[in-house]
Design an enzyme around this catalytic site. Structure first.
Site, mmCIF file in Angstrom:
data_model
loop_
_atom_site.group_PDB
_atom_site.id
_atom_site.type_symbol
_atom_site.label_atom_id
_atom_site.label_comp_id
_atom_site.label_asym_id
_atom_site.label_seq_id
_atom_site.Cartn_x
_atom_site.Cartn_y
_atom_site.Cartn_z
ATOM 1 N N PHE A 1 0.811 -1.225 0.000
ATOM 2 C CA PHE A 1 0.000 0.000 0.000
ATOM 3 C C PHE A 1 0.843 1.274 0.000
ATOM 4 O O PHE A 1 0.874 2.004 0.996
ATOM 5 C CB PHE A 1 -0.947 0.042 1.207
ATOM 6 C CG PHE A 1 -1.801 -1.170 1.397
ATOM 7 C CD1 PHE A 1 -2.146 -1.969 0.322
ATOM 8 C CD2 PHE A 1 -2.275 -1.507 2.650
ATOM 9 C CE1 PHE A 1 -2.941 -3.090 0.501
ATOM 10 C CE2 PHE A 1 -3.073 -2.619 2.841
ATOM 11 C CZ PHE A 1 -3.399 -3.417 1.765
ATOM 12 N N ILE A 2 1.524 1.538 -1.077
ATOM 13 C CA ILE A 2 2.258 2.795 -1.204
ATOM 14 C C ILE A 2 1.631 3.613 -2.329
ATOM 15 O O ILE A 2 1.660 3.221 -3.500
ATOM 16 C CB ILE A 2 3.755 2.552 -1.478
ATOM 17 C CG1 ILE A 2 4.390 1.849 -0.279
ATOM 18 C CG2 ILE A 2 4.484 3.859 -1.747
ATOM 19 C CD1 ILE A 2 4.340 2.617 1.017
ATOM 20 N N ARG B 1 -37.316 19.195 -2.708
ATOM 21 C CA ARG B 1 -38.002 17.896 -2.812
ATOM 22 C C ARG B 1 -39.267 17.916 -1.946
ATOM 23 O O ARG B 1 -39.195 18.108 -0.720
ATOM 24 C CB ARG B 1 -37.067 16.771 -2.356
ATOM 25 C CG ARG B 1 -37.712 15.408 -2.266
ATOM 26 C CD ARG B 1 -38.157 14.869 -3.608
ATOM 27 N NE ARG B 1 -38.647 13.497 -3.476
ATOM 28 C CZ ARG B 1 -39.463 12.915 -4.342
ATOM 29 N NH1 ARG B 1 -39.861 13.574 -5.434
ATOM 30 N NH2 ARG B 1 -39.862 11.676 -4.150
ATOM 31 N N GLN C 1 -28.954 9.934 2.785
ATOM 32 C CA GLN C 1 -30.289 9.580 3.288
ATOM 33 C C GLN C 1 -31.327 10.619 2.855
ATOM 34 O O GLN C 1 -32.422 10.270 2.404
ATOM 35 C CB GLN C 1 -30.238 9.473 4.825
ATOM 36 C CG GLN C 1 -31.450 8.809 5.441
ATOM 37 C CD GLN C 1 -31.547 7.325 5.070
ATOM 38 O OE1 GLN C 1 -30.558 6.715 4.685
ATOM 39 N NE2 GLN C 1 -32.741 6.777 5.154
ATOM 40 N N HIS D 1 -31.260 12.532 0.308
ATOM 41 C CA HIS D 1 -31.488 12.466 -1.144
ATOM 42 C C HIS D 1 -32.261 11.215 -1.561
ATOM 43 O O HIS D 1 -32.614 11.080 -2.743
ATOM 44 C CB HIS D 1 -30.155 12.503 -1.905
ATOM 45 C CG HIS D 1 -29.573 13.874 -2.025
ATOM 46 N ND1 HIS D 1 -28.920 14.500 -0.991
ATOM 47 C CD2 HIS D 1 -29.559 14.760 -3.058
ATOM 48 C CE1 HIS D 1 -28.521 15.701 -1.377
ATOM 49 N NE2 HIS D 1 -28.901 15.886 -2.627
ATOM 50 N N GLY D 2 -32.496 10.296 -0.625
ATOM 51 C CA GLY D 2 -33.209 9.073 -0.986
ATOM 52 C C GLY D 2 -32.445 8.307 -2.058
ATOM 53 O O GLY D 2 -31.208 8.304 -2.071
ATOM 54 N N GLU E 1 -3.526 6.620 7.185
ATOM 55 C CA GLU E 1 -2.775 7.542 8.070
ATOM 56 C C GLU E 1 -2.967 7.169 9.539
ATOM 57 O O GLU E 1 -3.055 8.039 10.401
ATOM 58 C CB GLU E 1 -3.196 9.003 7.839
ATOM 59 C CG GLU E 1 -2.975 9.499 6.436
ATOM 60 C CD GLU E 1 -1.638 10.209 6.241
ATOM 61 O OE1 GLU E 1 -0.987 10.555 7.237
ATOM 62 O OE2 GLU E 1 -1.252 10.378 5.082
ATOM 63 N N GLU F 1 -8.751 3.659 15.661
ATOM 64 C CA GLU F 1 -8.605 2.960 16.951
ATOM 65 C C GLU F 1 -7.182 3.134 17.489
ATOM 66 O O GLU F 1 -6.973 3.310 18.690
ATOM 67 C CB GLU F 1 -8.901 1.459 16.802
ATOM 68 C CG GLU F 1 -10.353 1.116 16.517
ATOM 69 C CD GLU F 1 -10.758 1.400 15.076
ATOM 70 O OE1 GLU F 1 -9.869 1.567 14.212
ATOM 71 O OE2 GLU F 1 -11.971 1.467 14.815
#
Ligand SMILES: Cc1cc2nc3c(=O)[nH]c(=O)nc-3n(C[C@H](O)[C@H](O)[C@H](O)COP(=O)(O)OP(=O)(O)OC[C@H]3O[C@@H](n4cnc5c(N)ncnc54)[C@H](O)[C@@H]3O)c2cc1C
Length: 241
Positions: A15-16, A127, A195, A197-198, A222, A226
């Site tokens: 993962f670079i 809406r 949510q 915007h449905g 990064e 945790e």
């Protein structure tokens, strides 16, 4: 391992980011296994054309980017390529990572959350469902209010941390707080925007689903949140008079 004027590097780093379009990488390598983070890690500038350095493969992600895996197989790196002091790599990494956290995992989530909140408000106004605009519904107003409060608090936190960094203060703990708070805040705000915007919120026509995938990654990259909470808790307990 030191060998005359060179260090011989062995190991694999998964993962670079952007390695495929880079000439050099900044490598943190253990040069003293007993000291490790306390003076046993050294930073090197490594030419990717060095014999023994191989870009093994890419890892495609849900965010669209594909970081690289790099193999170091008896790669000989000149001692002249040490950045800073031998054994001083960990403190350099801490400093650079703090800056990256404030920018990429603090300011960027604030920007994403602001735009998601703007979209949420604009859509709620236009809406109409069951005869009234979404903006008239308390359930929607609460989502907007919560998002605005969390965003405001986080923005001030990012500004304060960046300002203290500019004053030359040690902002390690603050940068942990910024990273955890900003990434989790933006995750919640983008989720609420989807949510509101449905079904439209799930469509590729809007940037929301893209932000949702981008912001999900920032709780892991990064330093997983945790791990930062764990370190922050340790530091706070240790320094409490
Ligand atoms: C797209 C992408 C790009 C990256 N680019 C780079 C790069 O350019 N350079 C670079 O050096 N790295 C890069 N990384 C690596 C990245 O920093 C790590 O993936 C990240 O720090 C998490 O480490 P890990 O994947 O080894 O997870 P692990 O350390 O295996 O942790 C897995 C999970 O376990 C939990 N966990 C781990 N430790 C603890 C603990 N002590 N207490 C409680 N829970 C814990 C967390 O929930 C964590 O998410 C990149 C990763 C990705 C996905």
């Amino acid at each position: 391992v030191r060998d005359g004027e060179n260090f011989v590097i062995n190991g694999t780093k998964r993962f670079i980011t952007a390695a495929g379009r880079s000439d050099y990488v900044q490598l943190m390598a253990v040069t003293d296994p007993e000291k490790r983070a306390r003076g046993g890690i050294t930073c090197f500038a490594v030419d990717l054309k060095t014999p023994g350095v191989t870009l093994e493969r890419q890892w495609p992600t849900m965010m669209g980017e594909a970081p690289w895996q790099i193999l170091f197989d008896n790669a000989r790196v000149p001692a002249a390529n040490v950045i800073g002091e031998i054994g001083g790599g960990f403190s350099l990494a801490q400093k650079w990572i703090s800056e990256g956290r404030i920018r990429g995992h603090g300011a960027r989530p604030v920007g994403i959350a602001q735009r998601a909140l703007d979209l949420m408000i604009e859509y709620a106004k236009v809406r109409v469902t069951f005869g009234r605009p979404l903006a008239d519904r308390q359930a929607i107003q609460f989502m907007i209010a919560d998002s605005a409060m969390e965003l405001h608090a986080t923005r001030l936190m990012v500004y304060e941390c960046a300002w203290r960094q500019d004053q030359g203060e040690d902002v390690r703990n603050l940068s942990y707080m910024v990273k955890v708070t900003a990434t989790e805040m933006a995750s919640r705000v983008v989720d609420r925007a989807i949510q509101v915007h449905g079904g439209l919120g799930l469509m590729k026509e809007l940037p929301l689903e893209w932000w949702y995938r981008q912001i999900r990654s920032t709780r892991i990259t990064e330093g997983a949140n945790e791990v930062l909470r764990w370190r922050l808790g340790q530091n706070i307990i240790r320094s409490h008079a």
